[in-house]
Design an enzyme around this catalytic site. Structure first.
Site, PDB file in Angstrom:
ATOM      1  N   HIS A  58       0.047   0.876   5.177  1.00 29.53           N
ATOM      2  CA  HIS A  58      -1.016   1.581   4.471  1.00 29.53           C
ATOM      3  C   HIS A  58      -2.142   0.463   4.081  1.00 29.53           C
ATOM      4  O   HIS A  58      -2.937   0.517   3.228  1.00 29.53           O
ATOM      5  CB  HIS A  58      -0.652   2.057   3.020  1.00 29.53           C
ATOM      6  CG  HIS A  58       0.435   3.363   3.142  1.00 29.53           C
ATOM      7  ND1 HIS A  58       1.008   3.776   2.352  1.00 29.53           N
ATOM      8  CD2 HIS A  58       0.434   3.990   4.423  1.00 29.53           C
ATOM      9  CE1 HIS A  58       1.737   4.946   2.725  1.00 29.53           C
ATOM     10  NE2 HIS A  58       1.283   5.162   4.036  1.00 29.53           N
ATOM     11  N   ASP A  96       0.426  -4.695  -1.624  1.00 32.49           N
ATOM     12  CA  ASP A  96       0.523  -6.004  -2.149  1.00 32.49           C
ATOM     13  C   ASP A  96       1.054  -7.195  -1.282  1.00 32.49           C
ATOM     14  O   ASP A  96       1.590  -6.600  -0.155  1.00 32.49           O
ATOM     15  CB  ASP A  96       1.509  -6.018  -3.583  1.00 32.49           C
ATOM     16  CG  ASP A  96       3.284  -5.733  -3.217  1.00 32.49           C
ATOM     17  OD1 ASP A  96       3.577  -4.803  -3.654  1.00 32.49           O
ATOM     18  OD2 ASP A  96       3.558  -6.427  -2.305  1.00 32.49           O
ATOM     19  N   ALA A 145      16.010  -2.374  -7.559  1.00 30.12           N
ATOM     20  CA  ALA A 145      15.993  -3.082  -6.417  1.00 30.12           C
ATOM     21  C   ALA A 145      16.494  -4.516  -6.433  1.00 30.12           C
ATOM     22  O   ALA A 145      17.339  -4.871  -5.472  1.00 30.12           O
ATOM     23  CB  ALA A 145      14.768  -3.006  -5.911  1.00 30.12           C
ATOM     24  N   ASN A 177       3.547  -0.629   0.928  1.00 32.23           N
ATOM     25  CA  ASN A 177       2.817  -1.400  -0.368  1.00 32.23           C
ATOM     26  C   ASN A 177       1.575  -2.275   0.324  1.00 32.23           C
ATOM     27  O   ASN A 177       1.712  -2.729   1.213  1.00 32.23           O
ATOM     28  CB  ASN A 177       3.834  -2.320  -1.033  1.00 32.23           C
ATOM     29  CG  ASN A 177       5.099  -1.504  -1.643  1.00 32.23           C
ATOM     30  OD1 ASN A 177       4.597  -0.417  -1.838  1.00 32.23           O
ATOM     31  ND2 ASN A 177       6.201  -2.269  -1.942  1.00 32.23           N
TER      32      ASN A 177
HETATM   33  C1  BV8 Z   1      -2.374  10.872   7.277  1.00 29.17           C
HETATM   34  C2  BV8 Z   1      -3.664   3.689  -0.453  1.00 29.17           C
HETATM   35  C3  BV8 Z   1      -3.360  11.758   9.228  1.00 29.17           C
HETATM   36  C4  BV8 Z   1      -3.224   2.342  -0.646  1.00 29.17           C
HETATM   37  C5  BV8 Z   1      -1.802   5.386  -0.241  1.00 29.17           C
HETATM   38  C6  BV8 Z   1       2.784  16.205   5.595  1.00 29.17           C
HETATM   39  C7  BV8 Z   1       2.959  16.864   4.514  1.00 29.17           C
HETATM   40  C8  BV8 Z   1       2.311  16.685   3.647  1.00 29.17           C
HETATM   41  C9  BV8 Z   1       1.130  15.946   3.283  1.00 29.17           C
HETATM   42  C10 BV8 Z   1       0.769  15.218   4.378  1.00 29.17           C
HETATM   43  C11 BV8 Z   1       1.527  15.507   5.471  1.00 29.17           C
HETATM   44  N1  BV8 Z   1       1.046  14.505   6.607  1.00 29.17           N
HETATM   45  C12 BV8 Z   1      -0.344  14.177   6.070  1.00 29.17           C
HETATM   46  C13 BV8 Z   1      -0.306  14.502   4.571  1.00 29.17           C
HETATM   47  C14 BV8 Z   1      -1.544  13.950   3.829  1.00 29.17           C
HETATM   48  C15 BV8 Z   1      -1.180  12.717   3.054  1.00 29.17           C
HETATM   49  C16 BV8 Z   1       0.076  13.087   2.085  1.00 29.17           C
HETATM   50  O1  BV8 Z   1       0.991  12.628   2.538  1.00 29.17           O
HETATM   51  N2  BV8 Z   1      -0.053  13.571   0.976  1.00 29.17           N
HETATM   52  C17 BV8 Z   1       1.054  13.782  -0.135  1.00 29.17           C
HETATM   53  C18 BV8 Z   1       0.830  12.827  -1.426  1.00 29.17           C
HETATM   54  C19 BV8 Z   1       1.041  15.201  -0.339  1.00 29.17           C
HETATM   55  N3  BV8 Z   1      -0.974  11.596   3.912  1.00 29.17           N
HETATM   56  C20 BV8 Z   1      -1.951  11.051   4.325  1.00 29.17           C
HETATM   57  O2  BV8 Z   1      -3.226  11.299   4.171  1.00 29.17           O
HETATM   58  C21 BV8 Z   1      -1.737   9.718   5.344  1.00 29.17           C
HETATM   59  N4  BV8 Z   1      -2.719  10.025   6.241  1.00 29.17           N
HETATM   60  O3  BV8 Z   1      -1.293  11.717   7.270  1.00 29.17           O
HETATM   61  O4  BV8 Z   1      -3.321  10.961   8.202  1.00 29.17           O
HETATM   62  C22 BV8 Z   1      -4.218  11.634  10.413  1.00 29.17           C
HETATM   63  C23 BV8 Z   1      -3.992  11.684  11.830  1.00 29.17           C
HETATM   64  C24 BV8 Z   1      -4.809  11.569  12.793  1.00 29.17           C
HETATM   65  C25 BV8 Z   1      -5.930  10.658  12.380  1.00 29.17           C
HETATM   66  C26 BV8 Z   1      -6.199  10.465  11.270  1.00 29.17           C
HETATM   67  C27 BV8 Z   1      -5.481  11.044  10.226  1.00 29.17           C
HETATM   68  C28 BV8 Z   1      -2.145   8.740   4.525  1.00 29.17           C
HETATM   69  C29 BV8 Z   1      -1.188   8.045   3.635  1.00 29.17           C
HETATM   70  C30 BV8 Z   1      -1.367   6.611   2.856  1.00 29.17           C
HETATM   71  C31 BV8 Z   1      -2.126   7.022   1.580  1.00 29.17           C
HETATM   72  N5  BV8 Z   1      -2.470   5.870   0.973  1.00 29.17           N
HETATM   73  N6  BV8 Z   1      -2.351   4.556  -0.793  1.00 29.17           N
HETATM   74  C32 BV8 Z   1      -3.209   2.141  -2.110  1.00 29.17           C
HETATM   75  O5  BV8 Z   1      -3.803   2.087  -2.722  1.00 29.17           O
HETATM   76  O6  BV8 Z   1      -1.911   1.548  -2.587  1.00 29.17           O
HETATM   77  S1  BV8 Z   1      -0.438   6.318  -0.416  1.00 29.17           S
HETATM   78  C33 BV8 Z   1       0.316   5.572  -1.729  1.00 29.17           C
HETATM   79  O7  BV8 Z   1       1.755   6.159  -1.879  1.00 29.17           O
HETATM   80  C34 BV8 Z   1       0.726   4.131  -1.738  1.00 29.17           C
HETATM   81  O8  BV8 Z   1       0.448   3.580  -0.375  1.00 29.17           O
HETATM   82  C35 BV8 Z   1       2.381   4.176  -1.946  1.00 29.17           C
HETATM   83  O9  BV8 Z   1       2.871   3.056  -1.376  1.00 29.17           O
HETATM   84  C36 BV8 Z   1       2.465   5.353  -1.282  1.00 29.17           C
HETATM   85  C37 BV8 Z   1       3.935   6.071  -1.486  1.00 29.17           C
HETATM   86  O10 BV8 Z   1       4.177   5.953  -2.875  1.00 29.17           O
HETATM   87  P1  BV8 Z   1       5.671   5.151  -3.053  1.00 29.17           P
HETATM   88  O11 BV8 Z   1       5.480   3.798  -2.481  1.00 29.17           O
HETATM   89  O12 BV8 Z   1       6.728   5.808  -2.662  1.00 29.17           O
HETATM   90  O13 BV8 Z   1       5.687   4.939  -4.802  1.00 29.17           O
HETATM   91  P2  BV8 Z   1       6.085   6.054  -5.813  1.00 29.17           P
HETATM   92  O14 BV8 Z   1       5.391   5.499  -7.119  1.00 29.17           O
HETATM   93  O15 BV8 Z   1       5.638   7.469  -5.200  1.00 29.17           O
HETATM   94  O16 BV8 Z   1       7.622   5.908  -5.891  1.00 29.17           O
HETATM   95  C38 BV8 Z   1       8.055   4.730  -6.440  1.00 29.17           C
HETATM   96  C39 BV8 Z   1       9.468   4.792  -6.205  1.00 29.17           C
HETATM   97  O17 BV8 Z   1      10.286   3.668  -6.607  1.00 29.17           O
HETATM   98  C40 BV8 Z   1      10.278   5.961  -7.102  1.00 29.17           C
HETATM   99  O18 BV8 Z   1      11.320   6.789  -6.361  1.00 29.17           O
HETATM  100  C41 BV8 Z   1      11.013   5.238  -8.223  1.00 29.17           C
HETATM  101  O19 BV8 Z   1      12.385   5.882  -8.450  1.00 29.17           O
HETATM  102  C42 BV8 Z   1      11.430   3.879  -7.275  1.00 29.17           C
HETATM  103  N7  BV8 Z   1      11.527   2.701  -8.145  1.00 29.17           N
HETATM  104  C43 BV8 Z   1      10.666   2.658  -9.543  1.00 29.17           C
HETATM  105  N8  BV8 Z   1      11.093   1.375 -10.063  1.00 29.17           N
HETATM  106  C44 BV8 Z   1      12.001   1.021  -9.210  1.00 29.17           C
HETATM  107  C45 BV8 Z   1      12.303   2.000  -8.165  1.00 29.17           C
HETATM  108  N9  BV8 Z   1      13.174   1.754  -7.221  1.00 29.17           N
HETATM  109  C46 BV8 Z   1      14.141   0.649  -7.457  1.00 29.17           C
HETATM  110  N10 BV8 Z   1      14.232  -0.528  -8.185  1.00 29.17           N
HETATM  111  C47 BV8 Z   1      13.060  -0.256  -9.186  1.00 29.17           C
HETATM  112  N11 BV8 Z   1      12.981  -1.253 -10.050  1.00 29.17           N
END
Ligand code: BV8
Length: 246
Positions: free
Chosen positions: A125, A110, A232, A108
C-alpha cells in the site's frame, strides 16, 4: 544460517529440506500498534473519527488536497517518534535466517519493518516516507512536510503526492506477491482485520496442502489452518523461535 533448525511438524505436512519451504507473511496495522501507531478499525482507530473516503482516495485528494496532504504529513511526522517493536525485530530475524523462500508483504505504510532490518519485503500500500511525482512519475524518499505546490526534486513541477495506494488504486508489487503466495508452504497473517482487498484475499490463493496461521489480538474470522490470539509482541517472537529452533 543455523543448520540444525527444523520446521515444526504441526505447521508443515511432513518434513522436507528446509530450503524447499517457502513462507509468506502478511502484516497489517496491528503489528505496529504496540509501537504506538494507531490502527484503522480498532475502537480508537483512525477510521473511528475519520472517513477513508475523505482522506484515502484519489477523489479526496482532487477535492481537498490540503486536508489529505496535512493528514499524511501528520502521520509521516509520527515516524520519528516511534520505534520498531519485538514483533518487527522477530520477523527481520526470520527474514535473515530462513534459508527457504521468504516474503514479508505489509499493508502498512510506516517504515518500522525496514528499520527493524527487513529485506525480503514489499509495501503493497505504499510508504509514508516516499513522495511520487504525478508529472514525471519519479519516486523520492520524503521525510518532511509536503504542502500543496511542493516542487518535484526531479522535474520541478508542483505535482507531488504521497506514494500511497488509495482506495480504488492498484496495490504495488502484486505480480511478485501473487507468485510468492502461489508457491508458499506457510502463510502467516499478523495484525490485520482482513477487511481490505486484495490483501484480505491472499490466504485464499495458497496452493493445495499449504498451511495458514493467524496471529492477532482477536480472530478475524478469516479461513486459517491455525489461529492464535494475543499481542504481536508476544506471539510473533514465539512463532519465529518455533520456526528457527524447531
Ligand atoms: C483495488 C492507504 C483495484 C494507506 C489503504 C473486494 C471485495 C470488497 C472490496 C474490494 C474488493 N476489491 C477491491 C475492493 C475495494 C477496496 C476494499 O478492499 N475496500 C474494503 C475496505 C471494503 N480495495 C481497494 O480499493 C484496493 N484497490 O482493489 O484496486 C484496481 C484494479 C485494477 C486497476 C486499478 C485498481 C486498495 C486497497 C488499499 C487502500 N489503502 N490505506 C494508508 O493511508 O495507510 S487501506 C488501509 O487498510 C491500510 O493500508 C491498512 O493497512 C489496511 C488494512 O487494515 P489493517 O492493516 O488490517 O488494519 P485494521 O485496523 O483494519 O486491523 C488491525 C488488526 O490488528 C485488527 O484485526 C486488530 O485485532 C489487530 N491488532 C490490534 N492490535 C494488535 C493487533 N494484533 C496483534 N497485536 C496487537 N497489539
Amino acid at each position: 544460517m543455523n543448520p540444525d533448525v527444523r520446521p515444526r511438524a504441526d505447521l508443515y505436512p511432513g518434513a522436507r529440506p528446509r530450503s524447499d519451504l517457502g513462507i509468506v507473511v502478511l502484516t497489517g496495522a496491528g503489528i505496529s500498534a504496540e509501537s504506538g501507531l494507531a490502527t484503522f478499525r480498532d475502537a480508537n482507530g483512525l477510521w473511528a473519527s475519520l472517513r477513508p473516503q475523505d482522506l484515502a482516495t484519489p477523489e479526496a485528494f482532487a477535492r481537498d488536497p490540503d486536508t489529505v496532504l496535512a493528514w499524511y504529513d501528520a502521520r509521516r511526522s509520527q515516524l520519528a517518534e516511534v520505534e520498531p517493536n519485538e514483533a518487527h525485530h522477530a520477523l527481520a530475524r526470520l527474514d535473515r535466517e530462513w534459508p527457504g523462500e521468504f516474503l514479508l508483504v505489509t499493508q502498512n505504510v510506516d517504515d518500522l519493518h525496514a528499520r527493524a532490518g527487513g529485506r525480503r519485503m514489499v509495501q503493497m500500500h505504499g510508504a509514508l516516507a516516499r513522495a511520487r511525482c504525478t508529472a514525471c512519475e519519479a519516486v523520492h524518499a520524503w521525510t518532511g512536510g509536503m504542502p500543496r505546490g511542493t516542487p518535484c526534486p526531479g522535474c520541478s513541477q508542483p505535482a507531488l503526492r504521497p506514494d500511497i495506494v488509495w482506495f480504488g488504486e492498484m496495490p504495488m508489487a502484486m505480480p511478485r506477491i501473487l507468485a510468492a503466495v502461489g508457491q508458499a508452504d506457510l502463510f502467516v497473517a499478523i495484525g490485520t482485520s482482513g477487511t481490505v482487498h486484495p490483501a484480505a484475499g491472499l490466504v485464499g490463493r495458497l496452493p493445495p496442502g499449504a498451511r495458514s496461521l493467524e496471529l492477532n489480538l482477536e480472530a478475524s474470522g478469516g479461513r486459517f489452518t491455525d489461529s492464535r490470539q494475543g499481542p504481536a509482541t508476544r506471539l510473533v517472537p514465539a512463532f519465529v523461535d518455533e520456526m528457527l529452533c524447531g
